[in-house]
Design an enzyme around this catalytic site. Structure first.
Site, PDB file in Angstrom:
ATOM      1  N   PRO A 141     103.689  43.529  48.474  1.00  0.00           N
ATOM      2  CA  PRO A 141     104.328  42.385  47.811  1.00  0.00           C
ATOM      3  C   PRO A 141     103.468  41.115  47.924  1.00  0.00           C
ATOM      4  O   PRO A 141     103.403  40.321  47.003  1.00  0.00           O
ATOM      5  CB  PRO A 141     105.647  42.230  48.568  1.00  0.00           C
ATOM      6  CG  PRO A 141     105.948  43.607  49.075  1.00  0.00           C
ATOM      7  CD  PRO A 141     104.618  44.224  49.392  1.00  0.00           C
ATOM      8  N   SER A 145      95.703  41.606  43.854  1.00  0.00           N
ATOM      9  CA  SER A 145      94.283  41.377  43.545  1.00  0.00           C
ATOM     10  C   SER A 145      93.501  41.114  44.820  1.00  0.00           C
ATOM     11  O   SER A 145      92.376  41.587  44.993  1.00  0.00           O
ATOM     12  CB  SER A 145      94.133  40.157  42.631  1.00  0.00           C
ATOM     13  OG  SER A 145      94.921  40.317  41.483  1.00  0.00           O
ATOM     14  N   GLU A 254      88.996  55.185  39.180  1.00  0.00           N
ATOM     15  CA  GLU A 254      90.300  54.790  38.637  1.00  0.00           C
ATOM     16  C   GLU A 254      90.106  53.972  37.352  1.00  0.00           C
ATOM     17  O   GLU A 254      90.769  54.207  36.336  1.00  0.00           O
ATOM     18  CB  GLU A 254      91.081  53.964  39.671  1.00  0.00           C
ATOM     19  CG  GLU A 254      92.394  53.431  39.101  1.00  0.00           C
ATOM     20  CD  GLU A 254      93.245  52.663  40.100  1.00  0.00           C
ATOM     21  OE1 GLU A 254      92.792  52.417  41.231  1.00  0.00           O
ATOM     22  OE2 GLU A 254      94.385  52.305  39.735  1.00  0.00           O
ATOM     23  N   GLY A 352     109.512  47.240  10.326  1.00  0.00           N
ATOM     24  CA  GLY A 352     110.746  47.394  11.114  1.00  0.00           C
ATOM     25  C   GLY A 352     110.804  48.737  11.813  1.00  0.00           C
ATOM     26  O   GLY A 352     111.305  48.845  12.938  1.00  0.00           O
ATOM     27  N   GLY A 376      93.355  46.637  38.907  1.00  0.00           N
ATOM     28  CA  GLY A 376      92.517  45.422  38.898  1.00  0.00           C
ATOM     29  C   GLY A 376      92.723  44.699  37.581  1.00  0.00           C
ATOM     30  O   GLY A 376      92.518  45.286  36.510  1.00  0.00           O
ATOM     31  N   THR A 377      93.145  43.435  37.652  1.00  0.00           N
ATOM     32  CA  THR A 377      93.493  42.703  36.421  1.00  0.00           C
ATOM     33  C   THR A 377      92.243  42.318  35.627  1.00  0.00           C
ATOM     34  O   THR A 377      91.123  42.355  36.134  1.00  0.00           O
ATOM     35  CB  THR A 377      94.261  41.403  36.774  1.00  0.00           C
ATOM     36  OG1 THR A 377      93.364  40.538  37.495  1.00  0.00           O
ATOM     37  CG2 THR A 377      95.494  41.673  37.606  1.00  0.00           C
TER      38      THR A 377
HETATM   39  C1  LIG Z   1     103.308  50.050  36.805  1.00  0.00           C
HETATM   40  C2  LIG Z   1     102.375  49.752  37.922  1.00  0.00           C
HETATM   41  C3  LIG Z   1     101.835  50.781  38.672  1.00  0.00           C
HETATM   42  C4  LIG Z   1     100.994  50.514  39.752  1.00  0.00           C
HETATM   43  N1  LIG Z   1     100.548  51.551  40.542  1.00  0.00           N
HETATM   44  C5  LIG Z   1      99.905  51.250  41.705  1.00  0.00           C
HETATM   45  C6  LIG Z   1      99.584  52.293  42.654  1.00  0.00           C
HETATM   46  O1  LIG Z   1      99.847  53.491  42.404  1.00  0.00           O
HETATM   47  N2  LIG Z   1      98.997  51.952  43.821  1.00  0.00           N
HETATM   48  C7  LIG Z   1      98.696  50.652  44.141  1.00  0.00           C
HETATM   49  O2  LIG Z   1      98.172  50.401  45.225  1.00  0.00           O
HETATM   50  N3  LIG Z   1      98.971  49.637  43.262  1.00  0.00           N
HETATM   51  C8  LIG Z   1      99.571  49.916  42.075  1.00  0.00           C
HETATM   52  N4  LIG Z   1      99.881  48.898  41.182  1.00  0.00           N
HETATM   53  C9  LIG Z   1      99.531  47.533  41.536  1.00  0.00           C
HETATM   54  C10 LIG Z   1      98.432  46.896  40.693  1.00  0.00           C
HETATM   55  O3  LIG Z   1      97.184  47.425  41.031  1.00  0.00           O
HETATM   56  C11 LIG Z   1      98.539  45.382  40.906  1.00  0.00           C
HETATM   57  O4  LIG Z   1      99.726  44.950  40.246  1.00  0.00           O
HETATM   58  C12 LIG Z   1      97.352  44.629  40.398  1.00  0.00           C
HETATM   59  O5  LIG Z   1      96.211  44.926  41.144  1.00  0.00           O
HETATM   60  C13 LIG Z   1      97.573  43.105  40.421  1.00  0.00           C
HETATM   61  O6  LIG Z   1      98.056  42.670  41.656  1.00  0.00           O
HETATM   62  P1  LIG Z   1      99.371  41.750  41.711  1.00  0.00           P
HETATM   63  O7  LIG Z   1     100.409  42.399  40.886  1.00  0.00           O
HETATM   64  O8  LIG Z   1      99.684  41.483  43.120  1.00  0.00           O
HETATM   65  O9  LIG Z   1      98.974  40.405  40.997  1.00  0.00           O
HETATM   66  P2  LIG Z   1      98.353  39.101  41.703  1.00  0.00           P
HETATM   67  O10 LIG Z   1      97.184  39.495  42.503  1.00  0.00           O
HETATM   68  O11 LIG Z   1      99.441  38.340  42.356  1.00  0.00           O
HETATM   69  O12 LIG Z   1      97.847  38.286  40.432  1.00  0.00           O
HETATM   70  C14 LIG Z   1      98.704  37.467  39.654  1.00  0.00           C
HETATM   71  C15 LIG Z   1      97.845  36.793  38.558  1.00  0.00           C
HETATM   72  O13 LIG Z   1      96.837  35.993  39.182  1.00  0.00           O
HETATM   73  C16 LIG Z   1      95.569  36.385  38.701  1.00  0.00           C
HETATM   74  N5  LIG Z   1      94.547  36.224  39.744  1.00  0.00           N
HETATM   75  C17 LIG Z   1      94.572  36.695  41.019  1.00  0.00           C
HETATM   76  N6  LIG Z   1      93.419  36.388  41.639  1.00  0.00           N
HETATM   77  C18 LIG Z   1      92.653  35.730  40.740  1.00  0.00           C
HETATM   78  C19 LIG Z   1      91.336  35.159  40.751  1.00  0.00           C
HETATM   79  N7  LIG Z   1      90.563  35.255  41.847  1.00  0.00           N
HETATM   80  N8  LIG Z   1      90.892  34.540  39.637  1.00  0.00           N
HETATM   81  C20 LIG Z   1      91.648  34.462  38.539  1.00  0.00           C
HETATM   82  N9  LIG Z   1      92.883  34.986  38.443  1.00  0.00           N
HETATM   83  C21 LIG Z   1      93.378  35.607  39.530  1.00  0.00           C
HETATM   84  C22 LIG Z   1      95.723  37.838  38.312  1.00  0.00           C
HETATM   85  O14 LIG Z   1      94.709  38.239  37.427  1.00  0.00           O
HETATM   86  C23 LIG Z   1      97.109  37.836  37.706  1.00  0.00           C
HETATM   87  O15 LIG Z   1      97.046  37.388  36.377  1.00  0.00           O
HETATM   88  C24 LIG Z   1     100.661  49.162  40.066  1.00  0.00           C
HETATM   89  C25 LIG Z   1     101.174  48.120  39.288  1.00  0.00           C
HETATM   90  C26 LIG Z   1     102.034  48.392  38.249  1.00  0.00           C
HETATM   91  C27 LIG Z   1     102.605  47.238  37.465  1.00  0.00           C
END
Ligand SMILES: Cc1cc2nc3c(=O)[nH]c(=O)nc-3n(C[C@H](O)[C@H](O)[C@H](O)COP(=O)(O)OP(=O)(O)OC[C@H]3O[C@@H](n4cnc5c(N)ncnc54)[C@H](O)[C@@H]3O)c2cc1C
Length: 391
Positions: A141, A145, A254, A352, A376-377
């Site tokens: 939680p 990233s 991945e 539609g 990874g975003t």
């Molecule tokens: C459906 C689903 C399945 C998943 N499955 C898995 C799994 O099997 N195992 C697992 O471990 N994880 C899993 N994930 C997690 C996923 O890898 C993370 O959601 C993702 O890495 C982003 O982390 P976060 O959600 O904490 O976002 P955050 O890290 O909180 O980021 C929030 C926003 O801030 C931006 N941000 C953060 N840091 C920076 C930076 N340095 N510069 C600019 N922007 C930044 C991000 O790009 C994003 O837009 C899953 C997620 C989903 C939604």
């Protein structure tokens, strides 16, 4: 299909794939069309696909394509798994593809790559048969990233560790038999002090609940609470403190698998939409004959081709064990956003009807939205690329 045939590469195939890969593709496509597509709608509605799919795919050899025969695998390599990633994404439910893909491409490889022989026997062999289902638990939680800030802690006790913490958004987290989890074992903050443990989910103190989400409905995405969960010493994966290295190593495949899946998904929704545009008429002609729509197809075809070329380029480098960090990162960045935009353009062309659940295009849009976030975003991909240029 024990033992993949060693076939020569005829002209006309897209490298790095050979005729042998195309044979595998044909058999996977038959499986996907016969055993996944007909059930995709029901599984999406039920927000679950049956666990029995794992042993079924194990029986067909699809869960162990890249592992040696003596471990129950098919003796192939990453290219065979690349074909699998492409074909699974045609199953009409990215949730099903994600659940299977998390088991095959992200949770099992670290045990194979970093595990002891005993761990391979206890976890990789039954993962290949589908008797055990795997999940990878990195995200928390408070740490996505910024993986180095993860806080789930494993304290040393006699014979192993006791783990406390939380994992968030974990694919297969409810149904998994084991969770390959990143935990903090050392005193250091940041990159150091992270280790991997294989946690058996039937241990007391493991509790997983399923999360509701925009797309990937058939997959199980879990919030996991770990309260005093005992993990035996022999379930430490790799060396204590080497966890960050393992996370980074795993990300490459991945992200490449995600890029392969996105390209194939785009191609699929594009083909379905092209057929629709030829049969749907407005103002006395098929809508595909309007210049605005014709141009949209031209743009989409260009986007798909560019994504495919970059992804295959990254795959070739990865397969040749060359440094593919930049290419994989670019392929992931380009293909995920493109996949969402192509799906959205296809919905628009359906009008539609595209908004209706039964047509299946709205699902493609919802499902594709995860791509720029998961694994990874987009922003993190840009950070990696920017830094690779010395910025
Ligand atoms: C459906 C689903 C399945 C998943 N499955 C898995 C799994 O099997 N195992 C697992 O471990 N994880 C899993 N994930 C997690 C996923 O890898 C993370 O959601 C993702 O890495 C982003 O982390 P976060 O959600 O904490 O976002 P955050 O890290 O909180 O980021 C929030 C926003 O801030 C931006 N941000 C953060 N840091 C920076 C930076 N340095 N510069 C600019 N922007 C930044 C991000 O790009 C994003 O837009 C899953 C997620 C989903 C939604």
């Amino acid at each position: 299909m024990k033992g993949l045939p060693d076939a020569p590469r005829p002209a006309g195939l897209l490298p790095p794939f050979t005729a042998e890969h195309e044979q595998l593709r044909a058999s996977l496509r038959r499986f996907v069309e016969a055993e996944l597509v007909p059930h995709a709608d029901a599984w999406e509605r039920e927000r679950w696909f049956p666990d029995e799919l794992f042993p079924r795919m194990g029986e067909l050899g699809f869960l162990g394509l890249r592992y040696p025969l003596e471990y129950g695998g098919q003796g192939g390599d990453h290219l065979h798994e690349a074909v699998l990633a492409e074909e699974l994404s045609r199953c009409r439910s990215a949730g099903v593809a994600a659940g299977l893909g998390a088991h095959i491409s992200i949770a099992t490889p670290p045990i194979w790559g970093f595990g002891t022989e005993d761990q391979r026997q206890r976890y990789v062999v039954p993962a290949i048969t589908g008797e055990r289902i795997a999940a990878l638990g990195i995200t928390e939680p408070g740490a996505g990233s910024d993986v180095a800030s993860l806080r789930t802690r494993a304290e040393r006790v006699e014979g192993g560790w006791v783990v406390n913490g939380e994992k968030a958004f974990i694919t297969n987290g409810v149904r998994a038999d084991h969770l390959v989890a990143a935990v903090r074992t050392g005193e250091q903050d940041g990159h150091g002090g992270i280790s991997f443990l294989i946690i058996d989910t039937d241990q007391p103190g493991y509790a997983a609940s399923k999360l509701d989400k925009l797309g990937w409905h058939a997959s199980d995405t879990a919030l996991i609470a770990l309260q005093d969960v005992f993990v035996p010493q022999e379930n430490l994966l790799g060396k204590a403190g080497d966890g960050f290295k393992l996370i980074m190593a795993n990300f490459q495949w991945e992200r490449l698998a995600m890029a392969l899946g996105a390209v194939a998904a785009m191609q699929d929704v594009f083909e379905r939409t092209l057929a629709y545009a030829m049969q749907r008429s407005a103002f006395g002609r098929p809508i595909g004959r309007f210049q605005a729509i014709r141009h949209r197809f031209a743009e989409m075809a260009t986007t798909i081709e560019a994504s495919r070329s970059l992804t295959y380029h990254a795959l070739r480098r990865f397969h040749a064990s060359e440094d593919a960090l930049r290419e994989v990162t670019m392929a992931k960045l380009l293909s995920q956003r493109a996949s969402f935009e192509v799906a959205d353009a296809c919905l628009q062309i359906h009008g539609g009807a595209g908004y209706m659940v039964e047509v299946g295009i709205e699902r493609a849009v919802r499902d594709a939205r995860l791509g720029p976030i998961g694994g990874g975003t987009d922003e993190i991909m840009k950070e990696i690329l920017g830094r690779s240029m010395g910025l």
